[in-house]
Design an enzyme around this catalytic site. Structure first.
Site, PDB file in Angstrom:
ATOM      1  CG  ASP A  14       2.597  -6.813   8.018  1.00  0.00           C
ATOM      2  OD1 ASP A  14       2.461  -7.953   8.493  1.00  0.00           O
ATOM      3  OD2 ASP A  14       2.905  -6.601   6.834  1.00  0.00           O
ATOM      4  NE  ARG A  94       3.995   2.278   1.577  1.00  0.00           N
ATOM      5  CZ  ARG A  94       2.724   1.958   1.472  1.00  0.00           C
ATOM      6  NH1 ARG A  94       1.809   2.916   1.355  1.00  0.00           N
ATOM      7  NH2 ARG A  94       2.329   0.703   1.464  1.00  0.00           N
ATOM      8  CG  ASP A 123       6.223   0.049   1.108  1.00  0.00           C
ATOM      9  OD1 ASP A 123       6.522   0.731   0.113  1.00  0.00           O
ATOM     10  OD2 ASP A 123       5.111  -0.500   1.241  1.00  0.00           O
ATOM     11  CB  SER A 172      -0.274  -8.014   1.507  1.00  0.00           C
ATOM     12  OG  SER A 172       0.145  -6.770   2.025  1.00  0.00           O
TER      13      SER A 172
END
Length: 394
Positions: A14, A94, A123, A172
């Site tokens: 990504d 994050r 996210d 992922s």
């Protein structure tokens, strides 16, 4: 006006294709990538750095492992951080990653902040809760272009961007010191049994060795030692990941409620987190009062939800941390854990602040006159008995 973008970069599919997309679709003149090391494998950090230097205009790699442990994971342990059974490795990292990206953007005089999150996951919200504290433009190509994984793989091939993801194994992966998450591909089917190949930190519990006892030492709610050996936070967590992972401890396969309301099938590995949270919570039971434990369970739940949502700048988050920190001064002592075939069992615990008294509770002790409890017993359940006898007609 020159459009300079700073991209939160992981080295994965990504974020890698975001670089040409930001230039082709969003007319960015310069794309600066920032990879934040929160405990990923060293080879992954190096590969991400090498790739970014080839396909971006400028790259930063920031090692923030100590900050991650001291400022994020230790507070999580104190709060028994858990969201629906998930120990929150990805979510707690994050905000820190986002803050570091903002710092680089301010240093570079950028006017665009970008990330590679989709419009279906959590996210995007965690990054943007931090990003939108600034006046910079926020761009999310995956979400805005409504991209699919197949399109991304083909786009990467067209632009000669090397990726490890394939349509056959489209996992992922996200790793840091606290947990490893695996999602995507066939794992999106909740009825699909995950292949053993997705696990890297934990052995198959059926193949794990005989039981092992380990002792975790705590000071003020923070883990400080394993089997009496004092360690810094990073080393302690890495050591525990290896020890507990070798016993198959720390696997979670769950249906998780995302922030947007979507239910998702998630797979996690978190050996050290499982051991430390189990030990910490047990030690609290030894030293905190019943009222403190009852109230703190509610505080911990609220703390975990805010952390899961990425809302660490919410004033309530500071308020909850203030209460939690005040309770942790007595959470000092040791907890002995048995690791066996995927499980972590508490076997013993000690603390200089223990509210437990063997002298008072022992059946052989005469420190308490048992006859004194009769008056208490006469009034225990008084209202219920009154209701049953005189009001309900029973």
């Amino acid at each position: 006006m020159v459009k300079k973008a700073v991209l939160a970069y992981s080295g994965g599919l990504d974020t890698s294709i975001c670089i040409p997309i930001l230039k082709e679709k969003y007319q960015c003149d310069e794309v600066i990538t920032v990879a934040v090391d929160v405990g990923q494998p060293a080879e992954d950090v190096k590969q991400a750095e090498d790739k970014a230097k080839k396909i971006s205009d400028k790259h930063y790699t920031l090692d923030v492992r100590e900050e991650f442990v001291n400022e994020y994971l230790f507070p999580l342990i104190k709060a028994n951080g858990d969201y629906e059974g998930y120990v929150m490795g990805t979510s707690i990292a994050r905000p820190l990653i986002a803050r570091k990206v903002v710092e680089i953007a301010e240093k570079e005089g950028a006017n665009v902040l970008a990330h590679g999150c989709t419009g279906k996951g959590n996210d995007q919200l965690r990054f943007e809760a931090i990003f939108r504290l600034t006046d910079m433009e926020v761009i999310a190509p995956m979400r805005e272009m409504n991209l699919t994984r197949e399109w991304e793989i083909n786009y990467a091939k067209e632009h000669n961007i090397p990726v490890t993801v394939t349509t056959e194994k489209p996992w992922s992966i996200d790793e840091n010191l606290w947990s490893r998450s695996i999602e995507g591909g066939k794992l999106e089917d909740p009825g699909y049994i995950p292949p053993e190949e997705i696990y890297k930190w934990t052995v198959d519990p059926a193949l794990a060795p005989d039981a092992q006892l380990i002792e975790i030492g705590f000071e003020d709610g923070v883990p400080v030692s394993i089997d009496g050996e004092l360690m810094n936070g990073v080393d302690l967590i890495e050591r525990l990941n290896h020890i507990a992972g070798s016993h198959g401890v720390g696997r979670t396969d769950m249906i998780e409620d995302r922030i947007l309301g979507l239910k998702a099938r998630e797979n996690y590995e978190h050996p050290a987190a499982t051991v430390l949270l189990t030990a910490h919570k047990d030690l609290e039971k030894l030293v905190l009062t019943r009222s403190e434990l009852k109230f703190k369970a509610h505080v911990d739940s609220e703390w975990s939800e805010l952390a899961y949502y990425g809302l660490v700048d919410e004033p309530l988050f500071d308020d909850l941390n203030a209460f939690i920190d005040n309770t942790q001064h007595r959470v000092t002592g040791t907890v002995t854990i048995e690791l066996y075939k995927g499980n972590a069992y508490v076997m013993a615990r000690t603390s200089p602040f223990a509210l437990y008294s063997e002298e008072l509770v022992s059946f052989d002790s005469q420190s308490i006159n048992q006859q004194d409890a009769e008056g208490y017993a006469k009034y225990h359940g008084f209202q219920a008995r009154h209701y049953r006898r005189f009001i309900s007609g029973e």
